[in-house]
Design an enzyme around this catalytic site. Structure first.
Site, short mmCIF file in Angstrom:
data_model
loop_
_atom_site.label_atom_id
_atom_site.label_comp_id
_atom_site.label_asym_id
_atom_site.label_seq_id
_atom_site.Cartn_x
_atom_site.Cartn_y
_atom_site.Cartn_z
N GLY A 171 9.00 7.59 -0.65
CA GLY A 171 8.33 7.51 0.65
C GLY A 171 9.20 8.09 1.77
O GLY A 171 10.42 7.96 1.77
N MET A 188 4.76 0.18 6.64
CA MET A 188 4.75 -0.83 5.58
C MET A 188 6.12 -0.92 4.92
O MET A 188 6.77 0.10 4.69
CB MET A 188 3.69 -0.49 4.55
CG MET A 188 2.32 -0.72 5.11
SD MET A 188 1.11 -0.84 3.80
CE MET A 188 -0.36 -0.96 4.80
N SER A 206 8.48 -3.87 2.25
CA SER A 206 8.53 -5.17 1.57
C SER A 206 9.19 -6.19 2.48
O SER A 206 8.93 -7.39 2.40
CB SER A 206 9.31 -5.06 0.27
OG SER A 206 8.75 -4.04 -0.53
N ARG A 207 10.07 -5.74 3.38
CA ARG A 207 10.79 -6.67 4.26
C ARG A 207 9.90 -7.18 5.39
O ARG A 207 10.28 -8.16 6.06
CB ARG A 207 12.06 -6.01 4.81
CG ARG A 207 13.11 -5.81 3.72
CD ARG A 207 14.46 -5.41 4.26
NE ARG A 207 15.49 -5.52 3.24
CZ ARG A 207 15.97 -4.51 2.50
NH1 ARG A 207 15.50 -3.29 2.68
NH2 ARG A 207 16.90 -4.72 1.59
N GLU A 258 0.81 -1.21 0.00
CA GLU A 258 0.00 0.00 0.00
C GLU A 258 0.86 1.28 0.00
O GLU A 258 0.47 2.31 -0.55
CB GLU A 258 -0.93 -0.05 1.22
CG GLU A 258 -2.13 0.85 1.18
CD GLU A 258 -3.03 0.70 -0.05
OE1 GLU A 258 -3.15 -0.41 -0.61
OE2 GLU A 258 -3.60 1.74 -0.46
N GLY A 259 2.04 1.21 0.62
CA GLY A 259 2.93 2.38 0.63
C GLY A 259 3.31 2.79 -0.80
O GLY A 259 3.25 3.97 -1.16
N HIS A 260 3.67 1.79 -1.62
CA HIS A 260 4.02 2.10 -3.01
C HIS A 260 2.81 2.63 -3.77
O HIS A 260 2.92 3.57 -4.56
CB HIS A 260 4.50 0.83 -3.74
CG HIS A 260 5.75 0.23 -3.19
ND1 HIS A 260 5.76 -0.95 -2.50
CD2 HIS A 260 7.04 0.64 -3.25
CE1 HIS A 260 7.00 -1.25 -2.16
NE2 HIS A 260 7.79 -0.30 -2.59
#
Ligand code: PAF
Length: 282
Positions: free
Chosen positions: A147, A188, A190-191, A35-37
């Site tokens: 971000g 948020m 990816s890691r 969602e951040g991306h």
């Protein structure tokens, strides 16, 4: 949405998008989108006529022993998400397209790259500055979006754009988008996918302890003692170690010893094999 893997194709497709004076925004990513991306994409769509997203897991920003091989790669899923958000072009080059044989140039930004993640991950920000400089030159966007979760990265990229007199984008057209958080406050990333369910639950101590520390400093507690307590809270809450917990000036990233309006709290801590970072303003 078109997916492009060759630079000559990218250049001609971006030229098509620009016909009639339309503006182009770039959202660089390493994929494994969350969602951040997607928030970055929406911000970009709100300000430009067309959005180009890139997915490139940049080997030069991973150190020896880091997670380059394990980094999640989910091109089909990511591509569907970007298409649904109205992205015009997906730039997804292979490593050889970005770093062909004989590649020998490094972009290194001193000052803001030192300390914090720069101290723990030597060479990381050279890798980031190098690939972002190349992405800017490849796409030549009017605007670019990053971000705030990677605050130091943003400072490095803005410094690079100023120092190298970049015009596409200009430093002032590099936009920062606030961190998107899970319901329990975890930023948020990816890691986060590396965390076991138990570690994921424990990881919520990170934003909670950071908010408490920021509030304590805001209401006059001594900075050094508060940061010590924060480190202790993270380890008591399940983190294995804390790489750093520091108060720094938001713009210069210089260390700050007492409460200041421009101060920001930065933390990197490890849980299991996963290193999580976060930052919040006072
Ligand atoms: O933030 C990221 O995902 C990466 O560091 C970036 C900016 C795409 C450069 O590889």
């Amino acid at each position: 949405m078109q997916t492009i893997t060759r630079l000559d194709m990218l250049r001609s497709e971006v030229a098509q998008l620009r016909r009639g004076g339309a503006s182009v925004a770039l959202v660089p990513t390493m994929g494994a989108l969350h969602e951040g991306h997607l928030t970055l994409i929406r911000a970009a769509r709100g300000q430009a006529d067309h959005v180009v997203a890139s997915i490139f897991v940049n080997p030069r920003q991973f150190g020896a022993g880091e997670d380059l091989e394990a980094y999640p790669r989910q091109m089909a899923r990511d591509s569907a998400l970007l298409e649904a958000e109205g992205v015009a072009l997906l730039w997804a080059p292979a490593p050889e397209e970005v770093y062909p044989a004989g590649y020998a140039t490094n972009v290194s930004v001193s000052g803001v790259s030192a300390g914090l993640c720069g101290a723990d991950r030597p060479g990381h920000f050279d890798g980031v500055a190098t690939v972002v400089c190349k992405l800017f030159n490849q796409v030549r966007p009017d605007l670019a979006f990053f971000g705030e979760k990677d605050w130091q990265q943003l400072a490095v990229i803005r410094r690079m754009a100023r120092d190298l007199d970049l015009t596409q984008p200009e430093a002032s057209a590099i936009h920062a988008v606030p961190t998107v958080r899970e319901a329990d406050g975890l930023a948020m990333s990816s890691r986060n996918a590396y965390l076991t369910p138990e570690q994921r639950e424990q990881a919520a101590v990170l934003p909670r302890a950071m908010r408490e520390a920021a509030a304590a400093i805001d209401s006059g507690s001594a900075v050094a003692e508060t940061l010590d307590r924060l480190r202790g809270d993270l380890v008591a809450g399940g983190f294995d170690s804390v790489d750093y917990a520091e108060l720094r000036d938001a713009a210069t990233l210089e260390r700050v010893g007492q409460r200041e309006d421009a101060a920001r709290l930065f933390v990197a801590a490890r849980i299991g094999g996963t290193r999580l970072i976060d930052n919040i303003g006072l």
